[in-house]
Design a protein around this motif. Structure first.
Motif, mmCIF file in Angstrom:
data_model
loop_
_atom_site.group_PDB
_atom_site.id
_atom_site.type_symbol
_atom_site.label_atom_id
_atom_site.label_comp_id
_atom_site.label_asym_id
_atom_site.label_seq_id
_atom_site.Cartn_x
_atom_site.Cartn_y
_atom_site.Cartn_z
ATOM 1 N N ALA A 44 13.968 19.626 3.778
ATOM 2 C CA ALA A 44 13.134 19.612 4.973
ATOM 3 C C ALA A 44 12.493 18.243 5.066
ATOM 4 O O ALA A 44 12.511 17.456 4.120
ATOM 5 C CB ALA A 44 12.073 20.706 4.901
ATOM 6 N N GLN A 45 11.931 17.934 6.236
ATOM 7 C CA GLN A 45 11.341 16.631 6.460
ATOM 8 C C GLN A 45 9.859 16.782 6.748
ATOM 9 O O GLN A 45 9.459 17.631 7.539
ATOM 10 C CB GLN A 45 12.038 15.937 7.629
ATOM 11 N N ALA A 46 9.029 15.926 6.163
ATOM 12 C CA ALA A 46 7.585 15.969 6.381
ATOM 13 C C ALA A 46 7.258 15.409 7.755
ATOM 14 O O ALA A 46 7.797 14.373 8.165
ATOM 15 C CB ALA A 46 6.862 15.186 5.299
ATOM 16 N N MET A 47 6.354 16.083 8.475
ATOM 17 C CA MET A 47 5.885 15.624 9.770
ATOM 18 C C MET A 47 4.367 15.584 9.739
ATOM 19 O O MET A 47 3.703 16.615 9.595
ATOM 20 C CB MET A 47 6.388 16.549 10.893
ATOM 21 N N THR A 48 3.806 14.389 9.863
ATOM 22 C CA THR A 48 2.367 14.197 9.776
ATOM 23 C C THR A 48 1.688 14.594 11.083
ATOM 24 O O THR A 48 2.351 14.725 12.119
ATOM 25 C CB THR A 48 2.047 12.726 9.458
ATOM 26 N N GLY A 50 0.260 14.540 14.583
ATOM 27 C CA GLY A 50 0.580 13.638 15.677
ATOM 28 C C GLY A 50 1.982 13.093 15.641
ATOM 29 O O GLY A 50 2.412 12.407 16.577
ATOM 30 N N GLY A 51 2.738 13.404 14.573
ATOM 31 C CA GLY A 51 4.085 12.873 14.420
ATOM 32 C C GLY A 51 5.110 13.593 15.270
ATOM 33 O O GLY A 51 4.882 14.698 15.767
ATOM 34 N N ILE A 52 6.259 12.951 15.438
ATOM 35 C CA ILE A 52 7.362 13.529 16.204
ATOM 36 C C ILE A 52 8.657 13.280 15.443
ATOM 37 O O ILE A 52 8.845 12.204 14.861
ATOM 38 C CB ILE A 52 7.417 12.941 17.627
ATOM 39 N N ILE A 53 9.514 14.278 15.392
ATOM 40 C CA ILE A 53 10.797 14.186 14.712
ATOM 41 C C ILE A 53 11.882 14.569 15.705
ATOM 42 O O ILE A 53 11.739 15.516 16.480
ATOM 43 C CB ILE A 53 10.858 15.123 13.497
ATOM 44 N N ASN A 54 12.972 13.832 15.679
ATOM 45 C CA ASN A 54 14.146 14.194 16.464
ATOM 46 C C ASN A 54 15.369 14.097 15.568
ATOM 47 O O ASN A 54 15.545 13.112 14.855
ATOM 48 C CB ASN A 54 14.330 13.266 17.665
ATOM 49 N N THR A 107 13.929 17.880 19.268
ATOM 50 C CA THR A 107 12.712 17.080 19.199
ATOM 51 C C THR A 107 11.528 18.012 19.030
ATOM 52 O O THR A 107 11.336 18.943 19.831
ATOM 53 C CB THR A 107 12.523 16.238 20.468
ATOM 54 N N ILE A 108 10.735 17.788 17.979
ATOM 55 C CA ILE A 108 9.565 18.609 17.696
ATOM 56 C C ILE A 108 8.382 17.688 17.400
ATOM 57 O O ILE A 108 8.535 16.677 16.713
ATOM 58 C CB ILE A 108 9.824 19.593 16.537
ATOM 59 N N ARG A 109 7.219 18.040 17.928
ATOM 60 C CA ARG A 109 6.002 17.253 17.744
ATOM 61 C C ARG A 109 4.980 18.088 16.974
ATOM 62 O O ARG A 109 4.882 19.300 17.164
ATOM 63 C CB ARG A 109 5.421 16.837 19.095
ATOM 64 N N ASN A 110 4.190 17.422 16.150
ATOM 65 C CA ASN A 110 3.103 18.071 15.429
ATOM 66 C C ASN A 110 1.792 17.781 16.155
ATOM 67 O O ASN A 110 1.254 16.686 16.075
ATOM 68 C CB ASN A 110 3.038 17.557 13.992
ATOM 69 N N THR A 111 1.286 18.763 16.890
ATOM 70 C CA THR A 111 0.034 18.581 17.624
ATOM 71 C C THR A 111 -1.172 19.069 16.822
ATOM 72 O O THR A 111 -2.303 19.016 17.321
ATOM 73 C CB THR A 111 0.075 19.341 18.960
ATOM 74 N N GLN A 117 6.316 20.675 6.679
ATOM 75 C CA GLN A 117 7.715 20.466 6.368
ATOM 76 C C GLN A 117 8.552 21.107 7.476
ATOM 77 O O GLN A 117 8.383 22.292 7.783
ATOM 78 C CB GLN A 117 8.067 21.074 5.010
ATOM 79 N N ILE A 118 9.452 20.329 8.057
ATOM 80 C CA ILE A 118 10.234 20.780 9.202
ATOM 81 C C ILE A 118 11.701 20.901 8.826
ATOM 82 O O ILE A 118 12.286 19.977 8.252
ATOM 83 C CB ILE A 118 10.085 19.795 10.381
ATOM 84 N N GLY A 119 12.298 22.030 9.150
ATOM 85 C CA GLY A 119 13.745 22.198 9.055
ATOM 86 C C GLY A 119 14.357 22.050 10.428
ATOM 87 O O GLY A 119 13.851 22.588 11.414
#
Length: 315
Positions: A44-48, A50-54, A107-111, A117-119
């Protein structure tokens, strides 16, 4: 469980249900409810905050991608404050395998205020005949909203779907700030389709591509759903299960029984998983409106397929 039907109204789709509804309205899952096992377990990938993962993970070359998504993993079940902002099917030619490799990019954002941890998931299979991506481009003004559909060609069915900016850039600035409000399968007459509702919170207009992954109906194809009541300002994180022995190809959620409008919902997670030995589709959704809504959670299901696999990425 029964299949959903839809009525096209002024270019939009109003979702209604056939079959008996009694006993199908369930309470929203509270924080700490039984967790769904998302597949597969590693990476999985860490998303802080305010972060955004694509991104996503490629299916094996030559396999077709039917659906996918993103979800928080390893933290039980709660409102994680995430937001799904779009999805698309990407493809490249694998010269080593001499075949096209595909992935489902989400695309997912952490608000929220905590890291997660994002899968990122792609659902893959072999041998789907009539496989194609149907799409429609729509312009959404700054601060505006769209609720529209991509229709599959006659004789095919929707396995998954979604929406993203076009032309797409994996390095989009934070100001794009799209919000996927609904994403779900449906029908208009005999035509299978995928509905997406999306808000553009950017300061400029965007061209949005709504799409449906279509194919000839695989053996055992059906759309399973579960209705949940979500209060104004409320939240649900729950699953729609496939029948025993079936596999999940795609899924999502939509407001039902309220016509077609901007319901101010927000899809926070959407992903395949297993629960009690059955394939399920997980959706987390917040109702940001001022009225309670009935939300239908969907799982697009089929009998076992050759090469079926759910892959998860850390990028």
């Amino acid at each position: 469980m029964s299949e959903q039907t839809g009525n096209a109204v002024e270019g939009r789709t109003q979702f209604v249900h056939g079959g008996r509804r009694a006993g199908r309205v369930a309470a929203a899952l509270a924080s700490g409810a039984a967790a769904v096992a998302l597949l597969p377990a590693p990476a999985a990938q860490a998303m802080t905050p305010g972060g955004i993962i694509n991104g996503g993970r490629m299916c094996a070359a030559g396999r077709q991608v039917t659906g996918g998504g993103a979800a928080v993993v390893g933290e039980g079940s709660a409102d994680f404050g995430t937001s799904i902002e779009g999805a698309e099917v990407r493809a490249h030619f694998d010269h080593t395998a001499n075949a096209v490799a595909r992935l489902w990019a989400t695309t997912i954002r952490n608000t929220g205020g905590a890291s997660h941890q994002i899968g990122l998931y792609s659902v893959c299979a072999d041998g789907l005949t009539g496989y194609q991506i149907a799409s429609k481009d729509v312009t959404v003004a700054a601060g505006a909203f769209v609720r529209d559909v991509a229709a599959c060609p006659a004789g095919t069915v929707a396995l998954g779907g979604g929406a993203t900016d076009t032309p797409y850039s994996s390095n989009q600035p934070a100001s794009t700030d799209r919000i996927v409000q609904e994403s779900a399968p449906g029908t208009a007459g005999s035509q299978s389709l995928w509905l997406t509702a999306l808000r553009n919170n950017d300061t400029v207009a965007h061209t949005i591509r709504v799409f449906a992954v279509c194919a000839d109906a695989p053996a055992g194809y059906q759309v399973a759903h579960k209705d949940v009541a979500v209060a104004a300002g409320g939240f649900v994180r729950d699953t729609a299960p496939c029948p025993a022995g079936a596999v999940v190809l795609g899924g999502g959620a939509a407001v039902v029984g309220s016509g077609s409008a901007d319901f101010r919902t927000r899809v926070q997670e959407t992903a395949p998983g297993v629960a009690d030995g059955r394939s399920v589709w997980l959706t987390a959704l917040r109702n940001g409106g001022t009225a309670a809504r009935t939300v239908s959670l969907y799982a697009v299901c089929a009998g076992p397929l050759a090469g079926y696999e759910v892959v998860r990425s850390d990028a």
